[in-house]
Design an enzyme around this catalytic site. Structure first.
Site, PDB file in Angstrom:
ATOM      1  N   GLY A  26      -2.625  -0.389   3.572  1.00  0.00           N
ATOM      2  CA  GLY A  26      -2.570  -0.689   2.354  1.00  0.00           C
ATOM      3  C   GLY A  26      -3.002   0.312   1.177  1.00  0.00           C
ATOM      4  CG  ASN A  27      -6.181   2.671   1.813  1.00  0.00           C
ATOM      5  OD1 ASN A  27      -6.603   1.848   1.420  1.00  0.00           O
ATOM      6  ND2 ASN A  27      -7.088   3.392   2.860  1.00  0.00           N
ATOM      7  CG  HIS A  28      -0.565   2.880  -2.387  1.00  0.00           C
ATOM      8  ND1 HIS A  28       0.757   2.957  -3.065  1.00  0.00           N
ATOM      9  CD2 HIS A  28      -0.706   1.930  -1.497  1.00  0.00           C
ATOM     10  CE1 HIS A  28       1.323   1.594  -2.693  1.00  0.00           C
ATOM     11  NE2 HIS A  28       0.648   1.179  -2.016  1.00  0.00           N
ATOM     12  CG  LEU A  29      -0.820   9.911  -1.647  1.00  0.00           C
ATOM     13  CD1 LEU A  29       0.162  10.986  -2.049  1.00  0.00           C
ATOM     14  CD2 LEU A  29      -1.982  10.668  -0.724  1.00  0.00           C
ATOM     15  CB  SER A  66      -0.585   5.660  -6.788  1.00  0.00           C
ATOM     16  OG  SER A  66       0.140   4.626  -7.538  1.00  0.00           O
TER      17      SER A  66
END
Length: 216
Positions: free
Chosen positions: A82-85, A91
């Protein structure tokens, strides 16, 4: 001698299927559960695995939970899928949508903060959320609806959003002793013989049992 519950029994409470020993129910190989750790759900114990979110095969992370943990209904574990930049200008996950956006992540990678590791004898309260990369030490208590963003030292009670330490369950010397004892790794028959001791405050007596086991 009384016989301990069977840790290989999915539903240890007769006639009740809302509480399970988790290791017998979870099927995903990226989730590892220790003996006697249980999950109690208001609706269906299958919700546990559904609540391990963003658990994708192509990401090298796991959820690892020790022995004798108590996990309440609605607890969620968020893995790295579930991580984004967060340091880029945007993002937004352009690449997953294709149609000319496939190269958005060329020579880049989404952040991976590591696995979630929960020690033994941990109580996680109703609807708590545990974020990626967090380690929860042995003997911790996580308050209901807490959001755990950082690792928690052993035998610490935390609560809130973000979760913060409230207090230690024991003093530092006692915690050091308990971490040496690791009672959850005793043979089950020894645990059964010392149930009254484990539900007391007598750490010195517990240490005596530990020393007897080592010398046996």
């Amino acid at each position: 001698m009384k016989q301990a519950p069977n840790c290989n029994e999915p539903f240890p409470l007769q006639g009740y299927n809302k509480l399970c020993f988790l290791k017998n129910v979870v099927k995903n190989p990226k989730i590892e559960i220790g003996d006697f750790t249980y999950y109690d759900d208001h609706d269906d114990v299958a919700n546990f695995e559904k609540n391990v979110r963003y658990n994708f095969d192509f990401i090298d992370d796991k959820l690892i939970i020790g022995k004798f943990c108590s996990i309440a209904s609605g607890v969620q574990f968020l893995l790295n899928g579930g991580n984004h930049l967060i340091q880029a200008i945007s993002s937004f996950p352009f690449a997953i949508f294709g149609h000319g956006w496939e190269n958005a992540m060329q020579d880049k990678a989404y952040p991976v903060r590591g696995s979630i590791t929960v020690g033994s004898d941990v109580w996680i309260g109703h609807e708590a959320v545990i974020l990626p990369g967090v380690t929860i030490g042995d003997g911790c208590i996580i308050g209901a609806q807490s959001v755990v963003t950082k690792s928690v030292e052993p035998y610490t009670i935390v609560g809130g959003n973000p979760a913060k330490p409230i207090k230690k369950r024991f003093n530092e010397e006692e915690i050091e002793t308990l971490l040496k004892i690791e009672w959850w790794n005793w043979p089950v028959d020894v645990i059964t013989q010392n149930i009254q001791l484990l539900t007391s405050k007598d750490i010195k007596a517990l240490m005596q049992v530990h020393q007897q086991l080592k010398s046996a």
